[in-house]
Design an enzyme around this catalytic site. Structure first.
Site, PDB file in Angstrom:
ATOM      1  N   TRP A   1       0.908  -1.303   0.000  1.00  0.00           N
ATOM      2  CA  TRP A   1      -0.161  -0.104   0.295  1.00  0.00           C
ATOM      3  C   TRP A   1       0.696   1.188   0.250  1.00  0.00           C
ATOM      4  CZ3 TRP A   1      -4.449  -1.312  -2.393  1.00  0.00           C
ATOM      5  CH2 TRP A   1      -4.540  -2.363  -1.189  1.00  0.00           C
TER       6      TRP A   1
ATOM      7  N   ASP B   1      -1.399   6.665   6.172  1.00  0.00           N
ATOM      8  CA  ASP B   1      -2.649   5.842   6.053  1.00  0.00           C
ATOM      9  C   ASP B   1      -3.282   5.247   7.042  1.00  0.00           C
ATOM     10  OD1 ASP B   1      -4.397   3.643   5.056  1.00  0.00           O
ATOM     11  OD2 ASP B   1      -2.949   3.279   3.563  1.00  0.00           O
TER      12      ASP B   1
ATOM     13  N   LYS C   1     -11.668  -1.798   6.946  1.00  0.00           N
ATOM     14  CA  LYS C   1     -10.809  -2.216   8.143  1.00  0.00           C
ATOM     15  C   LYS C   1     -11.461  -3.038   9.063  1.00  0.00           C
ATOM     16  CE  LYS C   1      -8.679  -2.894   4.460  1.00  0.00           C
ATOM     17  NZ  LYS C   1      -7.253  -2.185   3.804  1.00  0.00           N
TER      18      LYS C   1
HETATM   19  C1  LIG Z   1      -7.267  -1.986   2.408  1.00  0.00           C
HETATM   20  C2  LIG Z   1      -5.881  -0.754   2.184  1.00  0.00           C
HETATM   21  C3  LIG Z   1      -6.196   0.353   1.041  1.00  0.00           C
HETATM   22  C4  LIG Z   1      -6.742   0.343   0.032  1.00  0.00           C
HETATM   23  O1  LIG Z   1      -7.835   0.300   0.680  1.00  0.00           O
HETATM   24  P1  LIG Z   1      -8.807   0.309  -1.155  1.00  0.00           P
HETATM   25  O2  LIG Z   1     -10.484   1.362  -0.123  1.00  0.00           O
HETATM   26  O3  LIG Z   1      -9.617  -0.683  -1.405  1.00  0.00           O
HETATM   27  O4  LIG Z   1      -8.693   2.291  -1.621  1.00  0.00           O
HETATM   28  C5  LIG Z   1      -5.082   0.744   1.531  1.00  0.00           C
HETATM   29  N1  LIG Z   1      -3.997   1.080   2.720  1.00  0.00           N
HETATM   30  C6  LIG Z   1      -4.425   0.107   3.551  1.00  0.00           C
HETATM   31  C7  LIG Z   1      -2.755   0.338   4.458  1.00  0.00           C
HETATM   32  C8  LIG Z   1      -5.236  -1.006   3.320  1.00  0.00           C
HETATM   33  O5  LIG Z   1      -5.099  -1.808   4.432  1.00  0.00           O
END
Ligand SMILES: *Cc1c(COP(=O)(O)O)cnc(C)c1O
Length: 361
Positions: A101, A171, A195
């Site tokens: 990511w 993030d 998540k």
């Molecule tokens: C799942 C995830 C993403 C991507 O998320 P989307 O909503 O599918 O774009 C980005 N960063 C992390 C840390 C993730 O776990």
């Protein structure tokens, strides 16, 4: 009715109480005769829902007044572009690449300016967090970027990087609200909610006010400007209304659990059950350097791909779902987010013990 123990990395398990409440309110939300899905996002009813959600999130995270909370769409991945488009005033940013990511975010930023990977753990399949105490941060860097919890690899920053005074962007998709954080250490905190918070379709951005400006990269679409959404209190266009409503319920659920201090304590207890077993097991082992272990995503292997596949299959039959590891790592991964009860982890470990006895040669 059957409920499994769902170890999915995302979309993931939600608190059963929240799902039940949502089910009860599905046809008639608080006597208004319609579902939240059917209601105008300009209605008084929805205004209350989004305002309460924001306030509850502010309470949980102790978000200071000089930060805005935005409920947006496009997932975490859209932020990979929105961040450089809005923050790259000098056209320079430093990225710490600790997984796929972070790497995707870094690659996206390269489209907009001079993004540099100042540290990486790719040399060892992202199984650790690099030392970030003295990185070659660019004098002109507009920000330093991290992915705080690496969902795929199961690592977590236990201390934030030394950004040498530069704005930190994080993030937090897979560790959102799993423990208290000091918001003032960040310029931007963002995460997709699917998540650890709610249904897919909502991304929450917590951004310091001075970073929200008109001074964005040329060509930045109106919808991708933080200012557009901040000025309209996340109601510039139709927001992901039902998703925000469920997030709001999860915030209330978290408050009822005792807030983020209590969640941290619970999550530590929960993760310890699994990590302690992995450390003593003669069949299974964790794949992450111990001091960098995530509380939320726990990857592990037997060292034998066929045996891994057998485990995943038998676990599924026993009611433990989504334990297959990410395709880039193989093996298994148990995601044990806030809403996973400790009994789920205890039962998983009991199942792993039994599997070990049956399969150890
Ligand atoms: C799942 C995830 C993403 C991507 O998320 P989307 O909503 O599918 O774009 C980005 N960063 C992390 C840390 C993730 O776990």
């Amino acid at each position: 009715m059957k409920r499994v123990y769902n170890f999915s990395a995302g979309p993931a398990v939600l608190p059963e109480e929240v799902l039940r409440e949502a089910a009860e309110e599905m046809l008639d939300y608080k006597g208004c005769g319609m579902s939240v899905m059917e209601m105008s996002h300009r209605s008084k009813m929805f205004e209350t829902i989004i305002q309460e959600a924001e306030q509850d999130l502010r309470d949980l995270m102790h978000i200071p007044d000089n930060y805005r909370v935005l409920f947006l769409q496009g997932g975490a991945s859209q932020q990979f572009a929105m961040i450089p488009m809005n923050l790259m005033k000098n056209g320079v940013a430093d990225y710490i690449v600790t997984g796929q990511w972070a790497k995707k975010a870094y690659k996206e930023a390269c489209l907009y300016g001079r993004a540099k990977a100042v540290a990486s753990s790719e040399d060892q399949t992202f199984s650790y967090i690099p030392d970030c105490s003295d990185l070659p941060i660019d004098e002109d860097a507009d920000y330093v970027y991290i992915c705080e919890n690496n969902t795929i690899y199961g690592t977590k920053f236990k201390t934030l990087p030394n950004t040498k005074g530069k704005t930190l962007v994080s993030d937090v998709s897979s560790c959102f609200l799993s423990e208290p954080i000091d918001v003032t250490k960040y310029g931007v905190i963002y995460g997709g909610v699917q998540k650890n918070i709610g249904p897919a379709g909502v991304v929450i951005v917590i951004i310091r006010e001075d970073l929200i400006t008109e001074d964005v990269l040329p060509g930045t679409p109106t919808m991708l400007r933080y200012k557009t959404h901040a000025d309209a209190d996340s109601l510039y266009n139709t927001p992901p209304a039902y998703g925000i409503y469920i997030c709001g319920k999860v915030f209330k659920w978290l408050k009822a659990q005792g807030g983020l201090e209590a969640m941290k304590e619970y999550n530590e207890r929960k993760a310890k059950v699994l990590y302690d077993f992995l450390d003593e097991s003669r069949l299974f082992c964790g794949t992450v350097r111990k001091e960098d272990r995530s509380l939320m995503n726990v990857p592990f292997v037997t060292g034998d791909a066929d045996l891994d596949a057998k485990f995943v299959k038998e676990a599924k039959a026993a009611g433990f779902e989504n334990l297959k590891g990410h395709r880039s790592v193989g093996g298994m991964r148990a995601s044990i987010y806030n809403a996973m009860p400790i009994e789920g982890v205890e039962k998983l470990v009991a199942f792993m013990r039994k599997f070990e006895e049956e399969n150890l040669k």
